[in-house]
Design a protein around this motif. Structure first.
Motif, PDB file in Angstrom:
ATOM      1  N   ARG A  56      22.966  26.696  18.467  1.00 30.16           N
ATOM      2  CA  ARG A  56      23.707  26.656  17.201  1.00 30.16           C
ATOM      3  C   ARG A  56      23.053  25.732  16.181  1.00 30.16           C
ATOM      4  O   ARG A  56      23.574  25.543  15.087  1.00 30.16           O
ATOM      5  CB  ARG A  56      25.149  26.200  17.465  1.00 30.16           C
ATOM      6  N   ILE A  57      21.920  25.131  16.561  1.00 26.37           N
ATOM      7  CA  ILE A  57      21.248  24.159  15.692  1.00 26.37           C
ATOM      8  C   ILE A  57      19.873  24.695  15.311  1.00 26.37           C
ATOM      9  O   ILE A  57      19.095  25.096  16.179  1.00 26.37           O
ATOM     10  CB  ILE A  57      21.097  22.799  16.404  1.00 26.37           C
ATOM     11  N   ARG A  58      19.565  24.682  14.037  1.00 28.60           N
ATOM     12  CA  ARG A  58      18.247  25.130  13.570  1.00 28.60           C
ATOM     13  C   ARG A  58      17.261  23.972  13.541  1.00 28.60           C
ATOM     14  O   ARG A  58      16.135  24.084  14.009  1.00 28.60           O
ATOM     15  CB  ARG A  58      18.377  25.754  12.181  1.00 28.60           C
ATOM     16  N   TYR A  59      17.684  22.850  12.950  1.00 28.99           N
ATOM     17  CA  TYR A  59      16.826  21.674  12.842  1.00 28.99           C
ATOM     18  C   TYR A  59      17.520  20.515  13.565  1.00 28.99           C
ATOM     19  O   TYR A  59      18.456  19.914  13.040  1.00 28.99           O
ATOM     20  CB  TYR A  59      16.585  21.297  11.381  1.00 28.99           C
ATOM     21  N   ASN A  60      17.065  20.208  14.759  1.00 36.63           N
ATOM     22  CA  ASN A  60      17.696  19.173  15.569  1.00 36.63           C
ATOM     23  C   ASN A  60      16.962  17.846  15.357  1.00 36.63           C
ATOM     24  O   ASN A  60      15.917  17.596  15.952  1.00 36.63           O
ATOM     25  CB  ASN A  60      17.669  19.569  17.041  1.00 36.63           C
ATOM     26  N   LEU A  61      17.533  17.018  14.491  1.00 33.72           N
ATOM     27  CA  LEU A  61      16.973  15.700  14.201  1.00 33.72           C
ATOM     28  C   LEU A  61      17.818  14.590  14.833  1.00 33.72           C
ATOM     29  O   LEU A  61      17.745  13.427  14.430  1.00 33.72           O
ATOM     30  CB  LEU A  61      16.874  15.472  12.689  1.00 33.72           C
TER      31      LEU A  61
ATOM     32  N   LEU B 216      10.934  19.279  11.595  1.00 32.94           N
ATOM     33  CA  LEU B 216      11.187  17.972  10.997  1.00 32.94           C
ATOM     34  C   LEU B 216      11.230  18.081   9.478  1.00 32.94           C
ATOM     35  O   LEU B 216      12.167  17.599   8.828  1.00 32.94           O
ATOM     36  CB  LEU B 216      10.107  16.978  11.427  1.00 32.94           C
ATOM     37  N   ARG B 217      10.237  18.727   8.904  1.00 36.98           N
ATOM     38  CA  ARG B 217      10.197  18.881   7.451  1.00 36.98           C
ATOM     39  C   ARG B 217      11.382  19.715   6.954  1.00 36.98           C
ATOM     40  O   ARG B 217      11.990  19.405   5.922  1.00 36.98           O
ATOM     41  CB  ARG B 217       8.875  19.524   7.030  1.00 36.98           C
ATOM     42  N   GLY B 218      11.721  20.769   7.703  1.00 39.79           N
ATOM     43  CA  GLY B 218      12.862  21.597   7.319  1.00 39.79           C
ATOM     44  C   GLY B 218      14.169  20.826   7.359  1.00 39.79           C
ATOM     45  O   GLY B 218      15.022  20.971   6.479  1.00 39.79           O
ATOM     46  N   GLY B 219      14.338  19.999   8.399  1.00 41.36           N
ATOM     47  CA  GLY B 219      15.550  19.205   8.514  1.00 41.36           C
ATOM     48  C   GLY B 219      15.674  18.163   7.421  1.00 41.36           C
ATOM     49  O   GLY B 219      16.773  17.920   6.888  1.00 41.36           O
TER      50      GLY B 219
END
Length: 366
Positions: free
Chosen positions: A20-25, A353-356
Motif C-alpha cells: 500500500r506504500i509507493r515511497y517508503n521513507l 527516495l527522490r519521489g518520496g
C-alpha cells in the motif's frame, strides 16, 4: 511487567502493508538483502540447540572489532531489541531509576516503563543540533540510578557524540557506580570517526549492536550485547536462556558469512549512503518548509516542519500517505511533536527516495 504495544510497531510499514506504500521513507535500515545477494551457500547444518552464548566463531568476529574485547564478552541475542530487553529486565526494577535520552528508539523507553522504574529524560534539542549535554545527564542522576541509556549514532536524529563525550559518560557511570548502556546499532554507519564500543572502555559500560540496520538483514534476528563484567554477563546469559535458551543456528550461520565480509561490504556501502544523505540535503536546501540536523551517522534523519500553528499536521500525514503513497515516521513514534518525522534514506531506491521527497513537498502545499 505491564506491556503495551509501541506506536512505532503498531504503525510499522509491515503492519500497514508494504503493497500500500509507493515511497517508503519510514525505514531505519539500508535496503533488505537477499540470500542470493549475500552469496550464501548453506552447509548441511545440524539443527540442534546452539551454544547458549552464541556461535563461537560469530562471537570471535564480533569481538575482533574492538581492542580489549574477547569472545567471552559477547552474548548473541535476538536482534538489538532482544539485547535491550535482556538488559532492562536484568538491571531494572520498580525501585530503580533510569536516565534515558529522548527521542529514542521506543524499546529503550517502553521496556523500562513496563517494568515500572522511575525514568528521567534528557531531551535533545533541534536548535542545539541534537547534541547530548553530559552535564544535563549528570544533573538527573539519583542515589538509586541504576542505568544511563544513550544511543550513538543516535536514532532517529543521526547525531553522534564525540570521543570526549563518550569518555565523559563512561567516567560518570564509573564514578556513580551505575551502568552505561550505549545502543550502537548504527556504529558501522558512521560518516566520520567510528567510536570504539563503549563496553571496551569500562566494565560498567554495555554495548548493544545488530546486523539489522547497517547490513540490511533484520529477518535473521541477530544482535548482541557486550560487557566485560563476567558476573553481569552470567546474569544476561541466564535471562537469554529463560527467554529462548539459544539462537537459531541458521541465523548464526548467515551472520557469520556476513561478518566475514564486513569490511568489503561497508567499503562499498558507506559512500553510497553518504551520497543519499547529500540527496536529502539538496532537497532540504531548496525546501523552505523543512529543515534538519544533518546526520553524522546512520541512515535516518529527523527533519522538522517549519509550519505555522494553524497547519493541520494530521491532514498532512494523511494526504502524504493516501494521495502520494509516501510513508515517513511521525514524531509521535518517538514521543515528539508531529512536526518532526523520521526520514530513512538508506532503504528506498534512489528513485524512490527522490519521489518520496517530492511527495512531501507536494503534500505540504496541498
Amino acid at each position: 511487567m505491564n506491556y503495551a504495544r509501541m506506536l512505532i510497531e503498531k504503525e510499522a510499514p509491515e503492519e500497514y502493508g508494504y503493497d500500500r506504500i509507493r515511497y517508503n521513507l519510514s525505514e531505519s535500515s539500508i535496503a533488505d538483502q537477499k540470500l542470493s545477494g549475500i552469496g550464501l551457500t548453506f552447509p548441511d547444518l545440524t539443527l540442534f540447540y546452539g551454544e547458549h552464548r552464541g556461535d563461537k566463531e560469530l562471537r570471535a568476529l564480533i569481538a575482533a572489532q574492538d581492542k580489549g574485547v574477547s569472545p567471552d564478552d559477547v552474548l548473541v541475542t535476538a536482534g538489538a531489541a532482544g539485547a535491550l530487553f535482556i538488559i532492562a529486565t536484568a538491571l531494572l526494577s520498580a525501585s530503580d531509576h533510569l536516565v534515558v535520552v529522548r527521542p529514542n528508539y521506543a524499546t529503550n523507553i517502553e521496556t523500562p516503563k513496563a517494568i515500572g522504574c522511575a525514568i528521567s529524560y534528557v531531551d535533545l534539542d533541534f536548535d542545539q543540533g541534537f547534541v547530548l549535554d553530559i552535564e544535563r545527564v549528570k544533573a538527573e542522576l539519583r542515589p538509586n540510578t541504576r542505568l544511563i541509556s544513550v544511543t550513538c549514532p543516535h536514532n532517529p536524529t543521526g547525531a553522534m557524540m564525540t570521543r570526549a563525550d563518550l569518555d565523559a559518560l563512561v567516567a560518570l557511570a564509573d564514578s556513580r557506580k551505575c551502568r552505561l548502556l550505549v545502543d550502537e546499532t548504527y556504529r558501522d554507519l558512521s560518516y566520520g570517526e567510528r567510536l570504539p564500543a563503549a563496553a571496551s572502555l569500562s566494565p560498567n559500560a554495555i554495548s548493544v549492536c545488530s546486523l539489522s540496520k547497517a547490513f540490511g538483514i533484520p529477518g535473521i534476528r541477530i544482535g548482541w550485547l557486550l560487557t566485560r563484567d563476567p558476573e553481569l554477563q552470567e546474569t544476561f546469559l541466564a535471562a537469554k536462556e529463560q527467554i529462548g535458551i539459544c539462537g537459531s543456528v541458521i541465523d548464526e550461520a548467515i551472520a557469520r558469512t556476513v561478518l566475514e565480509r564486513r569490511d568489503a561490504f561497508l567499503t562499498s556501502l558507506l559512500p553510497d549512503m553518504a551520497r543519499r544523505r547529500d540527496i536529502v540535503q539538496g532537497w532540504i536546501d531548496g525546501e523552505k518548509l523543512v529543515d534538519w540536523v544533518r546526520p553524522q551517522g546512520g541512515v535516518v534523519g529527523f527533519p522538522r516542519l517549519n509550519v505555522n500553528a494553524g497547519f493541520d499536521l494530521d491532514r498532512f500525514y494523511t494526504r502524504l500517505l493516501e494521495e502520494h503513497g509516501t510513508y515517513v515516521g511521525p514524531g509521535h513514534w518517538f514521543e515528539m511533536p508531529k512536526r518532526f518525522f523520521r526520514l530513512g534514506f538508506g532503504w528506498p531506491t534512489e528513485a524512490e527516495l527522490r519521489g518520496g521527497l517530492a511527495a512531501i513537498s507536494a503534500a505540504l502545499r496541498g
